[in-house]
Design a protein around this motif. Structure first.
Motif, short mmCIF file in Angstrom:
data_model
loop_
_atom_site.label_atom_id
_atom_site.label_comp_id
_atom_site.label_asym_id
_atom_site.label_seq_id
_atom_site.Cartn_x
_atom_site.Cartn_y
_atom_site.Cartn_z
N ARG A 123 3.52 -38.93 -21.94
CA ARG A 123 3.35 -38.00 -22.95
C ARG A 123 4.66 -37.82 -23.62
O ARG A 123 4.71 -37.74 -25.17
N ALA A 124 5.92 -37.69 -22.98
CA ALA A 124 7.19 -37.53 -23.50
C ALA A 124 7.49 -38.86 -24.63
O ALA A 124 8.22 -38.86 -25.63
N LEU A 125 7.09 -40.07 -24.20
CA LEU A 125 7.50 -41.26 -24.85
C LEU A 125 6.59 -41.18 -26.18
O LEU A 125 7.12 -41.50 -27.18
N PHE A 126 5.36 -40.78 -26.37
CA PHE A 126 4.67 -40.49 -27.44
C PHE A 126 5.05 -39.24 -28.47
O PHE A 126 5.28 -39.60 -29.71
N GLU A 127 5.55 -38.44 -27.59
CA GLU A 127 6.15 -37.47 -28.67
C GLU A 127 7.32 -37.66 -29.11
O GLU A 127 7.53 -37.50 -30.45
N SER A 128 8.18 -38.32 -28.42
CA SER A 128 9.40 -38.96 -28.91
C SER A 128 9.09 -39.79 -30.09
O SER A 128 9.97 -39.58 -31.07
N LEU A 129 8.47 -40.77 -30.09
CA LEU A 129 8.25 -41.69 -31.12
C LEU A 129 7.37 -41.13 -32.45
O LEU A 129 7.75 -41.65 -33.37
N HIS A 130 6.62 -39.88 -32.00
CA HIS A 130 6.10 -39.41 -33.04
C HIS A 130 6.93 -38.44 -34.15
O HIS A 130 6.53 -38.32 -35.36
N ARG A 131 8.09 -38.03 -33.39
CA ARG A 131 9.14 -37.36 -34.11
C ARG A 131 9.77 -38.15 -35.28
O ARG A 131 9.90 -39.34 -35.31
N PRO A 132 10.01 -37.42 -36.29
CA PRO A 132 11.02 -38.17 -37.60
C PRO A 132 12.08 -39.04 -37.03
O PRO A 132 12.70 -38.32 -36.03
N ARG A 133 12.10 -40.28 -37.60
CA ARG A 133 13.51 -41.07 -37.07
C ARG A 133 14.22 -41.28 -38.33
O ARG A 133 13.73 -41.56 -39.33
N CYS A 134 15.43 -41.88 -37.92
CA CYS A 134 16.26 -42.49 -39.23
C CYS A 134 15.66 -43.67 -39.73
O CYS A 134 14.85 -44.36 -39.16
N ASP A 135 15.73 -44.12 -41.03
CA ASP A 135 15.08 -44.93 -41.53
C ASP A 135 15.53 -46.31 -41.23
O ASP A 135 16.27 -47.12 -42.06
N ASP A 136 15.28 -46.82 -39.91
CA ASP A 136 15.52 -48.13 -39.49
C ASP A 136 14.38 -49.11 -39.26
O ASP A 136 14.67 -50.21 -38.71
N GLY A 137 13.55 -48.81 -40.16
CA GLY A 137 12.25 -49.69 -39.85
C GLY A 137 11.43 -49.60 -38.83
O GLY A 137 10.19 -50.04 -38.66
N PHE A 138 11.76 -48.85 -37.52
CA PHE A 138 10.98 -48.72 -36.37
C PHE A 138 10.44 -47.15 -36.23
O PHE A 138 11.26 -46.36 -36.61
N GLY A 139 9.26 -47.00 -35.97
CA GLY A 139 8.68 -45.74 -35.54
C GLY A 139 7.22 -45.65 -35.41
O GLY A 139 6.55 -46.88 -35.56
N ALA A 140 6.89 -44.48 -35.36
CA ALA A 140 5.40 -44.37 -35.20
C ALA A 140 4.59 -43.49 -36.04
O ALA A 140 5.49 -42.86 -36.68
N GLN A 141 3.59 -43.82 -36.70
CA GLN A 141 2.54 -43.33 -37.32
C GLN A 141 1.31 -43.05 -36.92
O GLN A 141 0.59 -43.66 -36.18
N LEU A 142 1.03 -41.75 -37.08
CA LEU A 142 -0.43 -41.26 -36.40
C LEU A 142 -1.36 -40.78 -37.62
O LEU A 142 -1.07 -40.29 -38.46
N PHE A 143 -2.54 -41.74 -37.73
CA PHE A 143 -3.38 -41.55 -38.90
C PHE A 143 -4.68 -41.01 -38.43
O PHE A 143 -5.19 -41.15 -37.22
#
Length: 379
Positions: free
Chosen positions: A211-231
């Motif tokens: 759960r901590a991993l998914f929440e971490s990835l879901h938080r806004p990140r710097c624009d480095d081209g990597f991250g998660a999107q929840l549709f």
């Protein structure tokens, strides 16, 4: 030329080290998956202190990097397993290194690979190929969906009829991105965990680090081209289905998807994909990776596939007391009587999932006992 191998805790790597790994990945043509992005390994390392990176250098230059989870006995699994849908080492083009050789050179006992991007390149106790579904969107979503419709016209005609019926029954269909505070991730976890319990599989979503991993990835990140999107797909404002995706540059991987059973008659997974592909194409996504072909509904939206490799590797230079046991089970799985072969195969896959997800002895013990109770009567 002098080769050196080191196994380093991920948390000990500095920014320059990660930048070197990113440059190595950029030089590897088969390493575009978000799971091979250094950003994924770094996110995993924040929630799993057993995350290490195997590094190989030739005359001081980095030629291979492999994020791993290291157990006390020297056994390893991919960083992020069992959620690392693609994994394996990043190996510089022209290098003769292989996964099997790296396991040996790093002084490890062995490795369980779920879906490597390359062949083991050495002796493997267990090795089978996997198939992942790909949608190439480089021609644009309208052209791709048009081609898919021509391939299966009756199916897509039915989908559009179901979409109209759902809108008539519930309200307009909308696809949107859900933020970290929307509650959609909670809903998706609840749906998937209920599904795992209902189907008798191990609840790989229950460990706190997941759960901590998914929440971490879901938080806004710097624009480095990597991250998660929840549709999330909604009808008249009501939750229908959702998918948590991982992105790296122009590649998006469909990771965790679920739907409200109230709308099962409307083929919600299909409707989600019908709306998702045009949306991600507008974002500049050129390839959608649906993962392994275990979810047949995504086959309708694929126009390509990619082969992976699941394998169990033992270091040739290190013999363990359990090696003969593994060899015997392998022979029974692949050459034994049908009933026994199927049972051992199911047990191996289930225990791999448990050992990958559970980090404590208590969690692994409880998961194993529950799995055995479910497997043995059905065997």
């Amino acid at each position: 030329m002098r080769e050196t191998f080191h196994l380093v805790r991920a948390e000990a790597l500095g920014e320059r080290d990660w930048q070197s790994i990113a440059r190595l990945r950029a030089a590897c043509p088969g390493a575009r998956s978000p799971f091979l992005d250094p950003g994924f390994a770094r996110a995993v390392a924040q929630v799993r202190p057993d995350t290490h990176v195997g590094l190989a250098r030739r005359d001081g230059a980095l030629v291979a990097a492999w994020p791993l989870h290291l157990a006390r006995d020297g056994w390893t699994r991919p960083a992020g397993a069992p959620f690392a849908d693609w994994n394996g080492p990043l190996i510089a083009p022209g290098s003769t290194l292989t996964p099997a050789r790296m396991i040996d050179a790093l002084g490890l006992t062995g490795h369980t690979a779920s879906n490597m991007t390359m062949r083991p390149g050495g002796p493997a106790l267990h090795h089978e190929t996997t198939r992942a579904l790909i949608t190439d969107l480089s021609a644009g979503a309208p052209a791709v969906l048009d081609a898919l419709t021509r391939r299966r016209p009756r199916h897509f005609k039915k989908l559009r009829r179901l979409a109209r019926k759902l809108e008539a029954d519930t309200g307009p269909l909308t696809l949107s991105r859900a933020g970290p505070d929307s509650g959609v991730l909670d809903r998706l976890f609840e749906i998937k965990r209920n599904q795992l319990v209902r189907t008798g599989l191990h609840d790989v979503l229950s460990p706190a680090w997941v759960r901590a991993l998914f929440e971490s990835l879901h938080r806004p990140r710097c624009d480095d081209g990597f991250g998660a999107q929840l549709f999330v797909l909604e009808a008249g404002g009501e939750f229908v289905a959702a998918e948590f995706n991982l992105r790296s540059g122009p590649i998006m991987h469909g990771w965790l998807a679920g739907y409200d059973k109230r709308f099962s008659a409307y083929s919600p997974g299909h409707l989600l994909m019908l709306h998702l592909l045009p949306e991600i194409a507008r974002q500049g996504i050129l390839e959608y990776d649906a993962g392994t072909a275990e979810h047949s509904y995504k086959d309708y939206f694929a126009n390509g596939e990619r082969t992976g490799h699941a394998a169990t590797l033992f270091a040739e230079s290190r013999r363990t007391a359990f090696r003969p046991v593994h060899n015997t089970l392998h022979r029974l799985e692949h050459a034994g009587p049908g009933r026994i072969s199927r049972l051992i195969g199911r047990a191996r896959r289930r225990l791999d999932q448990i050992c990958a997800a559970e980090t404590s002895l208590g969690g692994r013990t409880r998961g194993t006992l529950l799995a055995l109770r479910r497997l043995l009567p059905a065997g």
